[in-house]
Write a protein that holds these residues in place. Structure first.
Motif, PDB file in Angstrom:
ATOM      1  N   ILE A  86       0.837  -1.202   0.000  1.00  0.00           N
ATOM      2  CA  ILE A  86       0.000   0.000   0.000  1.00  0.00           C
ATOM      3  C   ILE A  86       0.872   1.252   0.000  1.00  0.00           C
ATOM      4  O   ILE A  86       0.612   2.206  -0.737  1.00  0.00           O
ATOM      5  CB  ILE A  86      -0.954   0.014   1.222  1.00  0.00           C
ATOM      6  N   SER A  87       1.908   1.248   0.795  1.00  0.00           N
ATOM      7  CA  SER A  87       2.808   2.401   0.875  1.00  0.00           C
ATOM      8  C   SER A  87       3.512   2.642  -0.462  1.00  0.00           C
ATOM      9  O   SER A  87       3.661   3.784  -0.909  1.00  0.00           O
ATOM     10  CB  SER A  87       3.832   2.188   1.984  1.00  0.00           C
ATOM     11  N   ARG A  88       3.914   1.575  -1.118  1.00  0.00           N
ATOM     12  CA  ARG A  88       4.579   1.694  -2.420  1.00  0.00           C
ATOM     13  C   ARG A  88       3.618   2.280  -3.455  1.00  0.00           C
ATOM     14  O   ARG A  88       3.971   3.173  -4.219  1.00  0.00           O
ATOM     15  CB  ARG A  88       5.092   0.328  -2.877  1.00  0.00           C
ATOM     16  N   LEU A  89       2.378   1.789  -3.470  1.00  0.00           N
ATOM     17  CA  LEU A  89       1.381   2.305  -4.403  1.00  0.00           C
ATOM     18  C   LEU A  89       1.059   3.768  -4.109  1.00  0.00           C
ATOM     19  O   LEU A  89       0.902   4.577  -5.023  1.00  0.00           O
ATOM     20  CB  LEU A  89       0.097   1.468  -4.339  1.00  0.00           C
ATOM     21  N   TYR A  90       0.981   4.113  -2.836  1.00  0.00           N
ATOM     22  CA  TYR A  90       0.705   5.493  -2.441  1.00  0.00           C
ATOM     23  C   TYR A  90       1.768   6.428  -3.018  1.00  0.00           C
ATOM     24  O   TYR A  90       1.446   7.459  -3.606  1.00  0.00           O
ATOM     25  CB  TYR A  90       0.680   5.592  -0.908  1.00  0.00           C
ATOM     26  N   ARG A  91       3.039   6.062  -2.841  1.00  0.00           N
ATOM     27  CA  ARG A  91       4.136   6.895  -3.356  1.00  0.00           C
ATOM     28  C   ARG A  91       4.081   7.006  -4.879  1.00  0.00           C
ATOM     29  O   ARG A  91       4.310   8.074  -5.442  1.00  0.00           O
ATOM     30  CB  ARG A  91       5.484   6.345  -2.897  1.00  0.00           C
ATOM     31  N   LEU A  92       3.746   5.918  -5.531  1.00  0.00           N
ATOM     32  CA  LEU A  92       3.651   5.913  -6.990  1.00  0.00           C
ATOM     33  C   LEU A  92       2.560   6.874  -7.475  1.00  0.00           C
ATOM     34  O   LEU A  92       2.784   7.675  -8.387  1.00  0.00           O
ATOM     35  CB  LEU A  92       3.373   4.497  -7.505  1.00  0.00           C
ATOM     36  N   VAL A  93       1.416   6.826  -6.859  1.00  0.00           N
ATOM     37  CA  VAL A  93       0.299   7.699  -7.228  1.00  0.00           C
ATOM     38  C   VAL A  93       0.621   9.147  -6.859  1.00  0.00           C
ATOM     39  O   VAL A  93       0.348  10.076  -7.629  1.00  0.00           O
ATOM     40  CB  VAL A  93      -1.017   7.243  -6.550  1.00  0.00           C
ATOM     41  N   GLN A  94       1.256   9.352  -5.732  1.00  0.00           N
ATOM     42  CA  GLN A  94       1.594  10.697  -5.272  1.00  0.00           C
ATOM     43  C   GLN A  94       2.526  11.400  -6.250  1.00  0.00           C
ATOM     44  O   GLN A  94       2.365  12.580  -6.530  1.00  0.00           O
ATOM     45  CB  GLN A  94       2.230  10.602  -3.892  1.00  0.00           C
ATOM     46  N   VAL A  95       3.480  10.672  -6.791  1.00  0.00           N
ATOM     47  CA  VAL A  95       4.434  11.230  -7.737  1.00  0.00           C
ATOM     48  C   VAL A  95       3.746  11.680  -9.018  1.00  0.00           C
ATOM     49  O   VAL A  95       4.100  12.694  -9.610  1.00  0.00           O
ATOM     50  CB  VAL A  95       5.548  10.213  -8.057  1.00  0.00           C
ATOM     51  N   LYS A  96       2.731  10.939  -9.447  1.00  0.00           N
ATOM     52  CA  LYS A  96       2.050  11.229 -10.714  1.00  0.00           C
ATOM     53  C   LYS A  96       0.996  12.312 -10.590  1.00  0.00           C
ATOM     54  O   LYS A  96       0.452  12.754 -11.590  1.00  0.00           O
ATOM     55  CB  LYS A  96       1.445   9.950 -11.275  1.00  0.00           C
ATOM     56  N   HIS A  97       0.673  12.735  -9.364  1.00  0.00           N
ATOM     57  CA  HIS A  97      -0.356  13.789  -9.210  1.00  0.00           C
ATOM     58  C   HIS A  97       0.233  14.970  -8.526  1.00  0.00           C
ATOM     59  O   HIS A  97       0.791  15.303  -7.762  1.00  0.00           O
ATOM     60  CB  HIS A  97      -1.581  13.262  -8.448  1.00  0.00           C
TER      61      HIS A  97
END
Length: 83
Positions: free
Chosen positions: A72-83
């Motif tokens: 979940i933390s990895r996905l959060y960072r991935l989405v955060q970078v793209k927005h």
């Protein structure tokens, strides 16, 4: 003898990703589906789908986000970078 129908249960899910204006706010709960804006965002960025978790998994997801570990933390960072 006819097969009994499965009872439809209301499923509650929670978006655990970063808040994205016009799409979703972090820790918003949805019952019986997600809103169109979030569904469209998931199509554009499939990683967001992993940030929509069943209510029962919310405590574990929050723990992972606080510690900065786990899927979940990895996905959060991935989405955060793209927005």
């Amino acid at each position: 003898m006819a097969k009994p129908k499965k009872a439809e249960q209301a499923t509650t899910v929670v978006y655990c990703g970063p808040s994205i204006p016009g799409v979703a706010k972090q820790y918003t709960a949805y019952t019986n589906g997600i809103p169109t804006a979030l569904a469209e965002a998931i199509v554009k960025q499939p990683a967001m789908e992993g940030l929509v978790v069943p209510l029962e998994q919310l405590p574990e997801a929050m723990k992972n986000l606080r510690s900065g570990t786990g899927h979940i933390s990895r996905l959060y960072r991935l989405v955060q970078v793209k927005h």
